[in-house]
Design an enzyme around this catalytic site. Structure first.
Site, mmCIF file in Angstrom:
data_model
loop_
_atom_site.group_PDB
_atom_site.id
_atom_site.type_symbol
_atom_site.label_atom_id
_atom_site.label_comp_id
_atom_site.label_asym_id
_atom_site.label_seq_id
_atom_site.Cartn_x
_atom_site.Cartn_y
_atom_site.Cartn_z
ATOM 1 N N HIS A 1 0.847 -1.205 0.000
ATOM 2 C CA HIS A 1 0.000 0.000 0.000
ATOM 3 C C HIS A 1 0.878 1.249 0.000
ATOM 4 C CE1 HIS A 1 -3.758 -2.021 2.020
ATOM 5 N NE2 HIS A 1 -3.405 -2.608 0.895
ATOM 6 N N TYR B 1 -8.626 5.009 8.695
ATOM 7 C CA TYR B 1 -8.658 5.396 10.114
ATOM 8 C C TYR B 1 -9.781 6.424 10.273
ATOM 9 C CZ TYR B 1 -3.980 3.400 10.944
ATOM 10 O OH TYR B 1 -2.902 2.553 11.082
ATOM 11 N N PRO C 1 -1.536 0.360 19.288
ATOM 12 C CA PRO C 1 -1.425 -0.121 17.902
ATOM 13 C C PRO C 1 -1.849 0.893 16.836
ATOM 14 C CG PRO C 1 -3.235 -1.209 19.027
ATOM 15 C CD PRO C 1 -2.517 -0.396 20.053
ATOM 16 N N LYS D 1 3.075 -0.006 14.991
ATOM 17 C CA LYS D 1 4.517 0.032 15.208
ATOM 18 C C LYS D 1 5.095 -1.112 16.037
ATOM 19 C CE LYS D 1 5.242 3.569 12.788
ATOM 20 N NZ LYS D 1 5.787 3.246 11.457
ATOM 21 N N TYR E 1 4.784 6.903 9.491
ATOM 22 C CA TYR E 1 3.980 5.704 9.297
ATOM 23 C C TYR E 1 4.751 4.636 8.511
ATOM 24 C CZ TYR E 1 -0.310 2.952 9.023
ATOM 25 O OH TYR E 1 -1.245 1.947 9.171
HETATM 26 P P1 FAS Z 1 5.885 -11.112 21.542
HETATM 27 O O1 FAS Z 1 4.992 -10.904 22.724
HETATM 28 O O2 FAS Z 1 5.292 -11.182 20.189
HETATM 29 O O3 FAS Z 1 6.718 -12.462 21.726
HETATM 30 C C1 FAS Z 1 7.217 -12.838 23.002
HETATM 31 C C2 FAS Z 1 7.297 -14.357 23.022
HETATM 32 O O4 FAS Z 1 7.892 -14.749 24.260
HETATM 33 C C3 FAS Z 1 5.911 -14.992 22.966
HETATM 34 O O5 FAS Z 1 5.864 -15.979 21.968
HETATM 35 C C4 FAS Z 1 5.726 -15.585 24.365
HETATM 36 O O6 FAS Z 1 4.970 -16.781 24.350
HETATM 37 C C5 FAS Z 1 7.165 -15.841 24.789
HETATM 38 N N1 FAS Z 1 7.346 -15.878 26.244
HETATM 39 C C6 FAS Z 1 6.782 -15.052 27.157
HETATM 40 N N2 FAS Z 1 7.172 -15.409 28.402
HETATM 41 C C7 FAS Z 1 8.003 -16.483 28.252
HETATM 42 C C8 FAS Z 1 8.717 -17.306 29.169
HETATM 43 N N3 FAS Z 1 8.643 -17.093 30.480
HETATM 44 N N4 FAS Z 1 9.473 -18.324 28.681
HETATM 45 C C9 FAS Z 1 9.560 -18.526 27.337
HETATM 46 N N5 FAS Z 1 8.899 -17.796 26.416
HETATM 47 C C10 FAS Z 1 8.126 -16.778 26.885
HETATM 48 N N6 FAS Z 1 1.472 -4.482 16.826
HETATM 49 C C11 FAS Z 1 1.257 -3.868 15.646
HETATM 50 O O7 FAS Z 1 2.200 -3.312 15.080
HETATM 51 N N7 FAS Z 1 -0.009 -3.856 15.083
HETATM 52 C C12 FAS Z 1 -1.070 -4.498 15.672
HETATM 53 O O8 FAS Z 1 -2.173 -4.485 15.159
HETATM 54 C C13 FAS Z 1 -0.881 -5.172 16.893
HETATM 55 N N8 FAS Z 1 -1.897 -5.860 17.487
HETATM 56 C C14 FAS Z 1 -1.661 -6.511 18.679
HETATM 57 C C15 FAS Z 1 -2.671 -7.261 19.318
HETATM 58 C C16 FAS Z 1 -2.435 -7.916 20.534
HETATM 59 C C17 FAS Z 1 -3.535 -8.716 21.207
HETATM 60 C C18 FAS Z 1 -1.165 -7.830 21.142
HETATM 61 C C19 FAS Z 1 -0.888 -8.503 22.475
HETATM 62 C C20 FAS Z 1 -0.158 -7.107 20.512
HETATM 63 C C21 FAS Z 1 -0.399 -6.456 19.277
HETATM 64 N N9 FAS Z 1 0.609 -5.752 18.607
HETATM 65 C C22 FAS Z 1 0.414 -5.127 17.438
HETATM 66 C C23 FAS Z 1 1.922 -5.668 19.157
HETATM 67 C C24 FAS Z 1 2.643 -6.948 18.821
HETATM 68 O O9 FAS Z 1 2.591 -7.181 17.452
HETATM 69 C C25 FAS Z 1 4.008 -6.844 19.412
HETATM 70 O O10 FAS Z 1 4.554 -5.549 19.243
HETATM 71 C C26 FAS Z 1 4.976 -7.861 18.850
HETATM 72 O O11 FAS Z 1 4.411 -9.133 18.991
HETATM 73 C C27 FAS Z 1 6.291 -7.714 19.627
HETATM 74 O O12 FAS Z 1 7.079 -8.798 19.352
HETATM 75 P P2 FAS Z 1 7.992 -9.436 20.505
HETATM 76 O O13 FAS Z 1 8.740 -8.355 21.161
HETATM 77 O O14 FAS Z 1 8.707 -10.558 19.855
HETATM 78 O O15 FAS Z 1 6.990 -9.965 21.627
HETATM 79 C C1 PHB Z 2 -3.913 -4.424 11.519
HETATM 80 O O1 PHB Z 2 -4.095 -4.667 10.301
HETATM 81 O O2 PHB Z 2 -4.014 -5.305 12.383
HETATM 82 C C2 PHB Z 2 -3.572 -3.023 11.952
HETATM 83 C C3 PHB Z 2 -3.351 -2.054 10.978
HETATM 84 C C4 PHB Z 2 -3.027 -0.760 11.373
HETATM 85 C C5 PHB Z 2 -2.946 -0.461 12.724
HETATM 86 C C6 PHB Z 2 -3.164 -1.454 13.695
HETATM 87 C C7 PHB Z 2 -3.500 -2.725 13.301
HETATM 88 O O3 PHB Z 2 -2.646 0.810 13.120
#
Ligand code: FAS
Ligand code: PHB
Length: 396
Positions: free
Chosen positions: A76, A205, A297, A301, A389
Site C-alpha cells: 500500500h 482510520y 497499535p 509500530k 507511518y
Molecule cells: P511477543 O509478545 O510477540 O513475543 C514474546 C514471546 O515470548 C511470545 O511468543 C511468548 O509466548 C514468549 N514468552 C513469554 N514469556 C516467556 C517465558 N517465560 N518463557 C519462554 N517464552 C516466553 N502491533 C502492531 O504493530 N499492530 C497491531 O495491530 C498489533 N496488534 C496486537 C494485538 C495484541 C492482542 C497484542 C498482544 C499485541 C499487538 N501488537 C500489534 C503488538 C505486537 O505485534 C508486538 O509488538 C509484537 O508481537 C512484539 O514482538 P515481541 O517483542 O517478539 O513480543
Molecule cells: C492491523 O491490520 O491489524 C492493523 C493495521 C493498522 C494499525 C493497527 C493494526 O494501526
C-alpha cells in the site's frame, strides 16, 4: 543435576524479536538457542500485527525469508483519514519519495521465520517450562529451563530478553536498576477478522463521535476491523451484529460508500498502553521488543519496533564476535531508545488525534477536528505523518 549446554547467545521468546534475532545471528555465523514456552501452533496462530514498515520488509527480504511475503503481502502507498463523513488520503508514495507499507500478518512472518530456522538447523525449542535467567552481570550468564521432564542449564555469552511484556527477563533485573515510563489509555480496541473482501483498497482510520474505527485487511478476502471500546470491555457483550452496526456507523461516508460484511472468524479485545523501560540492558542481558516497550497499535509500530531493536542488537553482537569490541553492545540501549521514543511519540499522537476520550470537553473535540483538518490540508503535516507511518530512516 541439570544437563549443561553451551551457546553464544541465549534468546527467551520466539515472537518477532526472538526469531528475527536468531536468524540474523545465524546469518552472521553466531549460534543461538531460542526458548519459547508456548507451542509453535499457538505462537503462529495468534492474531496480532498486520502492517510491516518498509525497513521490516527490506530486512526480511535481505535475510532470505521474504519470498512468500513478496508474493502474498499487499503493498500500500497510502492510508485514508475519515472524519465528518469525508475521506482524505495521505499519499505515502508522493510524500516519502516512493515508500509504502506491506500488509502481511505477524503470524505469517513467524511461520516464514520458523521454517527458515528449521531449514538452517536453528535451535528453537517450543513448550519449554520454567525458563529463568541468572548471573546476568557476569561474563557467563545462564538460562535454565525444563523440557520433557529434563532440567537444562545453558551457559551463554549473552542473553536476549525477547519474551514480551509479560515475560521473565525484565523482572529478573535487580530492583533499582530500571526506570519505567507508563501511560494507560482509557479505552481499548475490539478487533475482528471477517470473511469479507475489504471495502477499501487501503486502510481507513476513522474519527467519529461514537469513537475510533479502523478498516484494515489480511488478504483480498479477509478483512481486519477494529472499533474503540471500553478498556475493560467483555467481548461476550458484543454480538457480531452489534460490531458490524458500530463499524457501519463510525466508517459511514457522505459519498454512499458501503462496508462489506461477512462471517466473523475471530474477535478479541486489545488494551492500549504506552510503556518504556530504561535502560534496555543490564550486564549481558539485552531487552528487545515488547519486553522493553509497548505502543498503542494506532501507529502500527509494535512489531516493527521489535525488529529494529534486534537489528541493532545483531549488529552489535556481530561486531563483538568479529572484532572483540563491545562498543555497540555498550551503546545498545541508547541507540534503541532514540528510535523507541520517536515511535512512542508518533503512536501517542495518532492515538490522541483519532480517539474520543471520556474526560474530554467540547474544546478537545474541536481541537481534534482541527488537527485532522491540518494534517489533511498541510503538505508539511501530511509529510510528517507519512514519514513516521512508513518508518523513520534508520539512524545508526
Ligand atoms: P511477543 O509478545 O510477540 O513475543 C514474546 C514471546 O515470548 C511470545 O511468543 C511468548 O509466548 C514468549 N514468552 C513469554 N514469556 C516467556 C517465558 N517465560 N518463557 C519462554 N517464552 C516466553 N502491533 C502492531 O504493530 N499492530 C497491531 O495491530 C498489533 N496488534 C496486537 C494485538 C495484541 C492482542 C497484542 C498482544 C499485541 C499487538 N501488537 C500489534 C503488538 C505486537 O505485534 C508486538 O509488538 C509484537 O508481537 C512484539 O514482538 P515481541 O517483542 O517478539 O513480543
Ligand atoms: C492491523 O491490520 O491489524 C492493523 C493495521 C493498522 C494499525 C493497527 C493494526 O494501526
Amino acid at each position: 543435576m541439570p544437563t549443561v549446554q553451551r551457546i553464544q547467545v541465549g534468546i527467551v521468546g520466539a515472537g518477532p524479536a526472538g526469531l528475527v534475532l536468531s536468524h540474523l545471528l545465524h546469518l552472521h555465523g553466531i549460534e543461538s538457542i531460542v526458548l519459547e514456552n508456548r507451542s509453535r501452533h499457538y505462537v503462529e496462530e495468534r492474531v496480532r500485527a498486520g502492517v510491516l514498515e518498509q525497513n521490516t520488509v527490506d530486512l526480511l527480504t535481505e535475510m532470505g525469508v521474504g519470498e512468500r511475503m513478496k508474493r502474498e503481502g499487499l503493498v500500500h502507498y497510502g492510508i485514508e483519514l475519515r472524519f465528518n463523513g469525508r475521506g482524505h488520503r495521505i499519499d505515502f508514495r508522493e510524500l516519502t519519495g516512493g515508500k509504502g507499507i506491506t500488509i502481511y500478518a505477524q503470524a505469517e512472518v513467524l511461520k516464514d521465520l520458523n521454517n527458515a530456522r528449521i531449514a538452517t538447523g536453528g535451535q528453537v525449542l517450543f513448550e519449554v517450562e520454567d525458563v529463568s535467567v541468572h548471573e546476568l552481570d557476569s561474563s557467563k550468564p545462564k538460562m535454565r529451563y525444563r523440557k520433557d521432564g529434563t532440567e537444562y542449564e545453558v551457559h551463554c555469552d549473552f542473553i536476549a530478553g525477547c519474551d514480551g511484556f509479560h515475560g521473565i527477563c525484565r523482572p529478573s533485573i535487580p530492583a533499582g536498576v530500571l526506570t519505567e515510563y507508563d501511560r494507560m489509555y482509557p479505552f481499548g480496541w475490539l478487533g475482528i477478522l471477517a470473511e469479507a473482501p475489504p471495502s477499501s483498497d487501503e486502510l481507513i482510520y476513522a474519527y467519529h463521535d461514537r469513537g475510533f474505527a479502523l478498516l484494515s485487511m489480511r488478504s483480498p478476502h479477509i478483512s481486519r476491523l477494529y472499533v474503540q471500546c471500553e478498556p475493560d470491555e467483555n467481548i461476550d457483550n458484543w454480538s457480531d451484529d452489534q460490531i458490524w452496526r458500530e463499524l457501519r456507523t463510525r466508517l459511514a461516508s457522505v459519498n454512499g460508500w458501503k462496508l462489506t460484511e461477512g462471517p466473523v472468524q475471530q474477535k478479541g479485545i486489545t488494551g492500549m498502553r504506552s510503556f518504556v523501560v530504561e535502560p534496555m540492558q543490564y550486564g549481558n542481558l539485552f531487552l528487545a521488543g515488547d519486553s522493553a516497550h509497548i505502543v498503542p497499535p494506532t501507529g502500527a509500530k509494535g512489531l516493527n519496533l521489535a525488529v529494529t531493536d534486534v537489528q541493532i542488537l545483531a549488529r552489535a553482537l556481530d561486531k563483538y564476535y568479529a572484532h572483540g569490541s563491545r562498543d555497540l553492545l555498550d551503546s545498545y540501549s541508547d541507540t534503541c531508545l532514540r528510535r523507541v521514543w520517536k515511535v512512542q511519540r508518533f503512536s501517542w499522537w495518532m492515538t490522541s488525534m483519532l480517539h474520543r476520550f471520556p474526560n474530554e470537553n467540547p474544546f478537545d473535540h474541536r481541537r481534534q477536528l482541527a488537527e485532522l483538518d491540518y494534517v489533511t490540508s498541510s503538505r508539511a503535516a501530511a509529510k510528517s505523518l507519512a514519514e513516521n507511518y512508513v518508518g523513520l530512516e534508520l539512524e545508526w
